[in-house]
Design an enzyme around this catalytic site. Structure first.
Site, PDB file in Angstrom:
ATOM      1  N   LYS A 203      39.711  25.756  54.853  1.00  0.00           N
ATOM      2  CA  LYS A 203      39.687  25.071  53.554  1.00  0.00           C
ATOM      3  C   LYS A 203      39.157  23.661  53.753  1.00  0.00           C
ATOM      4  O   LYS A 203      39.895  22.716  54.048  1.00  0.00           O
ATOM      5  CB  LYS A 203      41.096  25.039  52.953  1.00  0.00           C
ATOM      6  CG  LYS A 203      41.109  24.662  51.470  1.00  0.00           C
ATOM      7  CD  LYS A 203      40.406  25.723  50.646  1.00  0.00           C
ATOM      8  CE  LYS A 203      40.418  25.392  49.169  1.00  0.00           C
ATOM      9  NZ  LYS A 203      39.657  26.359  48.373  1.00  0.00           N
TER      10      LYS A 203
ATOM     11  N   SER B 243      37.579  30.134  45.237  1.00  0.00           N
ATOM     12  CA  SER B 243      38.852  29.435  45.105  1.00  0.00           C
ATOM     13  C   SER B 243      39.459  29.736  43.730  1.00  0.00           C
ATOM     14  O   SER B 243      39.792  30.871  43.434  1.00  0.00           O
ATOM     15  CB  SER B 243      38.650  27.928  45.341  1.00  0.00           C
ATOM     16  OG  SER B 243      39.807  27.359  45.903  1.00  0.00           O
TER      17      SER B 243
END
Length: 634
Positions: free
Chosen positions: A212, A418
């Site tokens: 991430k 996401s």
């Protein structure tokens, strides 16, 4: 005999002054009234003329000229008034072309006996995502397979533009132009030294998932090894597919194309530094011709028309779309497949087009659920994600649609990562292009701390609180490690929610989801291999699937309806006027449009602005927001 009343000289002065002011006021009001009346009359006359021109019969052997300006988008990011005013003053910096309009025109041209050929002029088409470009390329392939001639011409072409031009039967390039295939790159600026060492801003990052990388630029000076590994993995997949698409369209070898890029310096030097000649040698184009020479060629092949642009019988994209609109029946009682577009960043509240609002997008899905004429829904997603709570609001509406007995199919565009994946995962089926960017299943939160910055200028924060955590989230005070522990717990819970919901939606064990999550980004092809996507296909495939699930029959038995926020009557009036010839002339000459545009154009968001807004809760109800966002576009 009555004597006239003598007025005081001072009173006479003020009375006379009042009479002058009153006359001036009436004069100005009358001028404004008649000016507005004239404006309405001019608008009416030109609107009638515009309607007449759009309904003019299309002649045989017409060439459709497609010269898009700006980026391909799922949905316009500015309101109709702003777009019309920008067009009136010739401001093309924010120009956009809706993907659906371009594909619709190409599909119609394939069946339209009046359209003899299509000409592509792509110089002003700005870089767009590969998934949407491949969708246009597929429509061009179908058009060419139907027997229609396609000719592409350009002064200069980027590799994005070339993907579409390659679908043409003939490609011509200006002798002074060039085509350079360079590959894909993704580079970002990193701010750690500037923020922490120079300015004294400590950025506290809380995340789950080693891949991430959305907030890495604020805590690192260079990309992490994990970020480079993940990016290169999906970018290589997209690039190899691009080379394969070009090779297939041009009947070339993909390996030779790649070799031509690696040896480009030597090849261009051998061509005497002539980029156009180099492109011809690489068989990327069929000939080198000036614009006038191409126009003469089209006039010879088509119908010469000295009064038309280019000297041949033609129609541009906007006018052809207007023609198609006039052919639609005003009454259509067929059952509907509704399309709701979720394009842009996801944030809370009621947001305009070009962004995805937790409340506004949910309201559109709810409208589809409450409309008895809507039998199925396609959610078209082109989003890097954003706020977790807003994403969850939209996901709940998808679940509610399914509970109401209405199938929901997701069609992923260029990017559905996401939070974009969060709102997609509960659909009955997920379609993506192999070059779609998706995944990035991960959560992060970020809080800047300004205590060291303020200390540098002699400013200090002090006071008292009733508990150890009162004022603990104040960014002007050093962060207590216990506060960091609280935030990390919130982020951990958000990641568990994300992976748990994906596991439920995709019928997978949480452990299996975690293996392909951790914030890692995938291409559409890689996501399908890992069970995050169900099938390959564009919007048309998703609509057909939704129709089949609702048992509505073939395409001719279904009405496709986009559910969007309607423009106000005044906005429709003003945009219609600005779009007319008279309005464009008046606004462009007067400068009125520039003044109105400055007030109407929405502010362009940047990555820094998004993080700044997302990290701050205007209501003050939460110290930190959980974010599901991916900076993974080109």
């Amino acid at each position: 005999m009555n004597q006239p009343v003598r007025r005081n000289p001072v009173a006479s002065f003020f009375i006379g002054l009042w009479d002058v002011m009153n006359f001036t006021r009436r004069l100005i009001l009358n001028l404004l009234f008649f000016g507005m009346l004239l404006l309405v009359l001019v608008l009416f006359v030109f609107a009638m003329g515009k309607g007449a021109s759009s309904s003019r019969v299309l002649q045989d052997r017409t060439t459709l000229v497609i010269a898009p300006e700006g980026r391909l988008v799922e949905q316009f990011s500015a309101d109709p008034v702003s777009r019309a005013l920008a067009k009136a003053i010739g401001d093309n910096s924010a120009e956009e072309v809706q993907l659906r309009d371009l594909v619709r025109a190409l599909d119609a041209a394939r069946e339209d006996k009046k359209i003899e050929r299509v000409v592509l002029q792509l110089d002003k088409l700005q870089p767009s995502g590969f998934a949407s470009m491949r969708e246009v390329a597929a429509a061009l392939q179908e058009l060419r397979a139907s027997g229609k001639d396609i000719v592409a011409y350009s002064d200069n072409m980027s590799q994005w533009q070339y993907l579409l031009a390659a679908q043409a039967k003939e490609i011509y390039l200006d002798p002074m132009g060039g085509v350079v295939l360079e590959g894909l790159g993704r580079y970002r600026q990193y701010f750690r030294t500037g923020l922490q060492d120079k300015l004294g801003v400590d950025v506290h990052l809380f995340k789950v998932g080693e891949y991430k990388s959305a907030a890495e630029p604020y805590v690192l000076d260079a990309a992490s090894p994990q970020a480079k590994e993940a990016d290169l993995f999906w970018m290589n997949d997209v690039w190899q597919r691009y080379l394969g698409d070009i090779a297939t369209a041009r009947k070339l070898d993909a390996a030779q194309l790649a070799a031509g890029i690696d040896t480009m310096p030597e090849g261009i030097a051998a061509a005497g530094g002539d980029l156009a000649k180099f492109a011809l040698q690489q068989k990327l184009v069929d000939g080198l011709k000036t614009r006038e020479e191409v126009q003469d060629l089209l006039a010879d092949r088509g119908v010469a028309d000295e009064d038309a642009d280019g000297g041949f019988r033609s129609i541009n994209l906007d006018d052809y779309l207007a023609q198609l609109d006039t052919r639609r029946s005003p009454v259509d009682s067929r059952p509907q497949v509704a399309v709701v577009v979720a394009s842009g960043e996801i944030a809370g509240g009621d947001l305009p087009a070009g962004r995805v609002g937790g409340e506004s997008t949910s309201a559109l899905l709810r409208e589809a659920r409450d409309d008895d004429n809507v039998k199925a829904v396609v959610l078209r997603v082109d989003s890097p994600g954003g706020e977790v709570f807003a994403s969850e609001q939209i996901r709940r509406e998808v679940v509610a649609l399914k509970a109401a007995g209405k199938p929901v199919v997701v069609s992923m565009g260029d990017l559905a990562a996401s939070g974009g994946y969060w709102i997609s995962m509960n659909a009955d089926r997920i379609y993506a292009d192999p070059s779609t960017i998706t995944g990035s299943i991960g959560i992060f939160g970020m809080i800047p701390n300004l205590s060291r910055s303020l200390d540098k200028i002699g400013v200090h924060t002090d006071g008292v609180g009733t508990t150890r955590f009162a004022g603990a989230f104040d960014i002007t005070r050093p962060m207590d490690p216990a506060v960091g522990q609280v935030i990390q717990s919130v982020i951990n819970k958000g990641y568990a929610d994300f992976t748990g919901k994906v596991a439920d939606a995709r019928n997978k064990p949480v452990e299996a989801v975690d293996e392909v999550a951790r914030g890692r980004v995938w291409s559409g092809a890689q996501a399908k291999e890992r069970g995050l996507v169900d099938a390959f296909g564009g919007l048309k495939a998703a609509i057909a699937d939704a129709s089949n699930r609702a048992k509505l029959g073939g395409p001719d038995k279904v009405r496709v309806r986009y559910i969007e926020k309607p423009a106000t009557p005044f906005a429709q009036f003003l945009s219609g006027f600005a779009d007319s010839h008279a309005g464009a002339w008046m606004l462009g000459e007067s400068g009125m449009a520039r003044m109105m545009l400055a007030r109407a154009m929405p502010e362009v968001d940047t990555q820094l602005r998004f993080v700044e807004d997302a990290a701050r809760d205007p209501r003050g109800s939460a110290p930190v927001k959980a974010l599901a966002y991916c900076f993974c576009g080109f």
